[in-house]
Write a protein that holds these residues in place. Structure first.
Motif, PDB file in Angstrom:
ATOM      1  N   PRO A 136      -5.576   2.229  -2.780  1.00  0.00           N
ATOM      2  CA  PRO A 136      -5.288   2.070  -4.214  1.00  0.00           C
ATOM      3  C   PRO A 136      -5.907   3.192  -5.058  1.00  0.00           C
ATOM      4  N   GLY A 137      -5.159   3.587  -6.086  1.00  0.00           N
ATOM      5  CA  GLY A 137      -5.706   4.498  -7.096  1.00  0.00           C
ATOM      6  C   GLY A 137      -5.925   5.940  -6.666  1.00  0.00           C
ATOM      7  N   ARG A 185       3.236  -1.969  -6.543  1.00  0.00           N
ATOM      8  CA  ARG A 185       1.857  -1.464  -6.486  1.00  0.00           C
ATOM      9  C   ARG A 185       1.464  -0.638  -7.713  1.00  0.00           C
ATOM     10  N   THR A 474       0.345   5.874 -14.100  1.00  0.00           N
ATOM     11  CA  THR A 474       0.338   4.547 -13.480  1.00  0.00           C
ATOM     12  C   THR A 474       0.796   3.478 -14.459  1.00  0.00           C
ATOM     13  N   PRO A 477       0.768  -3.184 -12.031  1.00  0.00           N
ATOM     14  CA  PRO A 477       1.530  -3.572 -10.846  1.00  0.00           C
ATOM     15  C   PRO A 477       2.498  -4.717 -11.167  1.00  0.00           C
TER      16      PRO A 477
END
Ligand code: SF4
Length: 487
Positions: A136-137, A185, A474, A477
């Motif tokens: 993640p990230g 995601r 981003t 999610p």
């Protein structure tokens, strides 16, 4: 910036009995060799730029008792090198999607072959990447491939030789399913990592029609229909998704296709302009592109259909002269391309240009650290020279300086701010400014600078700029998101 797709595709190609593979992307962090145990299979994918590092890892992994397997574009072009310098037990050339399971089974049985011909598998066999394994990230953009191969034959490009000239399109359902996985995601920016998103042009169709070649015409129409079907399905996905792809300029003559792209959420494309003169296009076997006013019009027509253009230009073509640099910059600005990259003509392995360069310039050049220039990627990084195709009237340094000056002018604060009008609102314009500066930092100085101090300074700046930029890409999610059932 972009998820390294092949790692996650090979994870999907790993049979369940072997468990989940440990994935390591060395653009994020180096492989911890302590995680490698005797009997493990270590697959190493390399391109020319990181081949030397890959070979070092291969040798170390083998010393620890692992099975070492190489793949990727560079290993496909130079399988013997991976065996000799990377201590490979096996090399997979071509597509790994199907071959990988066989390699693993053979390693388990301790009988790996020296060479596996992965070949060019059909589009229906392409696997869906295992995005559930993404850390993640860590990345800004997701990546999904919809078609492999390109029917053109540009002299500086290896795609048509490695991926072939026959476009191999993936099943639409499989593409959509991957996009849904990524959006769940929190990835809303997705690169459609295709060799050429527009594999059939209107000219191709007209030609087949004129030749009375019914079978060819049907084949081309089927490919075109599939592209439209893909775009229709992408349009059913959440509207905040933003796609970006690579496309040939011929698509600018196809308004129906451009409108479908926009409706699908494709907001921009890298367009290989390469040269602004007919002589330049001839130099690189890309005569299907336009020049002069027709070129300006075509590039503008992307914008008129709501698509941003990242124009890619090459300097150092044999027909280029000092005046070409200013003329190219002027055209890029007049054509209102949103982003641009200016690269120096470089002979990449697997290309027509490389073969010519290898047989002439490289053969005559003295070796560096005992390594012939034709294998420059094997020269230690600190000593490795940048290689360029020699030019009839300008030296490499002159071309480099002039290229750098074009980058500087195209990405000057004033020019970027003026271009930022293409996005709405102050926040949007500021984000545009950040992204433009990041792009320039990543590709201008690091890509064409010759001194390593400048390259590392530039890379540090790029890393600093990248942090705030990542947040721009981003989104929250959407774990509940499902594949639409109405297509
Ligand atoms: S440069 Fe683009 S159009 Fe030319 S062969 Fe490569 S992928 Fe195809």
């Amino acid at each position: 910036m972009i998820t390294p797709r092949w790692l996650y595709v090979l994870a999907a190609a790993t049979p369940v009995e072997f468990g989940d593979p440990l994935l390591c992307d060395e653009t994020l962090e180096q492989l911890d060799l302590e995680t490698v145990a005797a009997g493990d299979v270590v697959g190493i994918g390399i391109h020319t730029g990181n081949a030397l590092r890959g070979y070092e890892l291969g040798r170390k992994a083998r010393e620890r008792g692992a099975w070492v397997v190489f793949g990727g574009i560079h290993a496909t072009l130079y399988p013997d090198e991976a065996r000799q310098l990377g201590a490979a037990h096996a090399v997979v050339s071509g597509d790994g999607d199907v071959a990988w399971a066989r390699v693993l089974a053979d390693c388990k049985a301790a009988v790996p072959l020296a060479h596996y011909q992965g070949g060019r598998i059909a589009g229906g066999e392409f696997l869906e990447a295992r995005w559930d394994l993404l850390p993640p990230g860590r990345y800004m953009w997701g990546s999904v491939q919809t078609v492999r191969g390109c029917p053109k034959h540009c002299s500086f490009c290896s795609v048509w030789r490695t991926d072939g000239q026959q476009p191999r399109a993936r099943a639409v359902a499989s593409v959509v399913s991957e996009v849904v996985q990524l959006r769940r995601r929190g990835y809303r920016f997705i690169a459609l990592a295709d060799d050429n998103f527009y594999p059939v042009s209107l000219t191709d169709l007209r030609l087949a029609e004129r030749q009375g070649n019914t079978a060819r015409l049907q084949e081309l129409r089927a490919i075109r229909a599939e592209r439209f079907e893909l775009m229709r399905c992408l349009a059913l996905l959440p509207r905040d998704l933003v796609f970006f792809t690579q496309i040939t300029m011929e698509s600018a003559e196809d308004p129906e296709f451009l409108d479908a792209m926009r409706a699908a959420g494709i907001r921009g494309a890298l367009v290989g302009v390469e040269a602004v003169t007919p002589e330049g296009l001839k130099d690189v076997y890309k005569e299907f592109n336009a020049t002069g006013e027709a070129l300006v019009e075509r590039l503008r027509s992307f914008r008129e259909h709501g698509l941003h253009v990242l124009g890619s230009f090459i300097f150092g073509l044999p027909s280029d002269r000092p005046a070409t640099f200013a003329a190219t910059l002027e055209l890029a600005q007049r054509a209102e391309v949103t982003f641009a990259q200016f690269v120096m003509l470089t002979p990449f392995p697997g290309t027509v240009d490389f073969k010519r360069w290898e047989e002439t310039t490289a053969r005559a050049a003295p070796p560096v650290a005992g390594i012939p220039i034709a294998r420059h990627w094997l020269i230690p990084q600190a000593l490795r020279p940048k290689v360029y195709v020699p030019h009839p009237v300008m030296g490499a340094e002159e071309i480099r300086e002039r290229t750098q000056a074009v980058w500087d002018r195209f990405y000057s604060m004033k020019a970027v701010w003026r271009r930022s009008r293409c996005v709405p609102g102050w926040r949007g314009r500021l984000a545009f400014l950040f992204i433009s500066k990041l792009y320039r930092q990543m590709y201008a100085n690091t890509g064409i600078a010759t001194d390593s101090a400048r390259v590392s300074r530039s890379a540090r700046w790029a890393a600093l700029l990248a942090r705030p930029c990542r947040r721009l890409f981003t989104a929250a999610p959407m774990p509940e998101l499902q594949v639409p059932d109405n297509y």
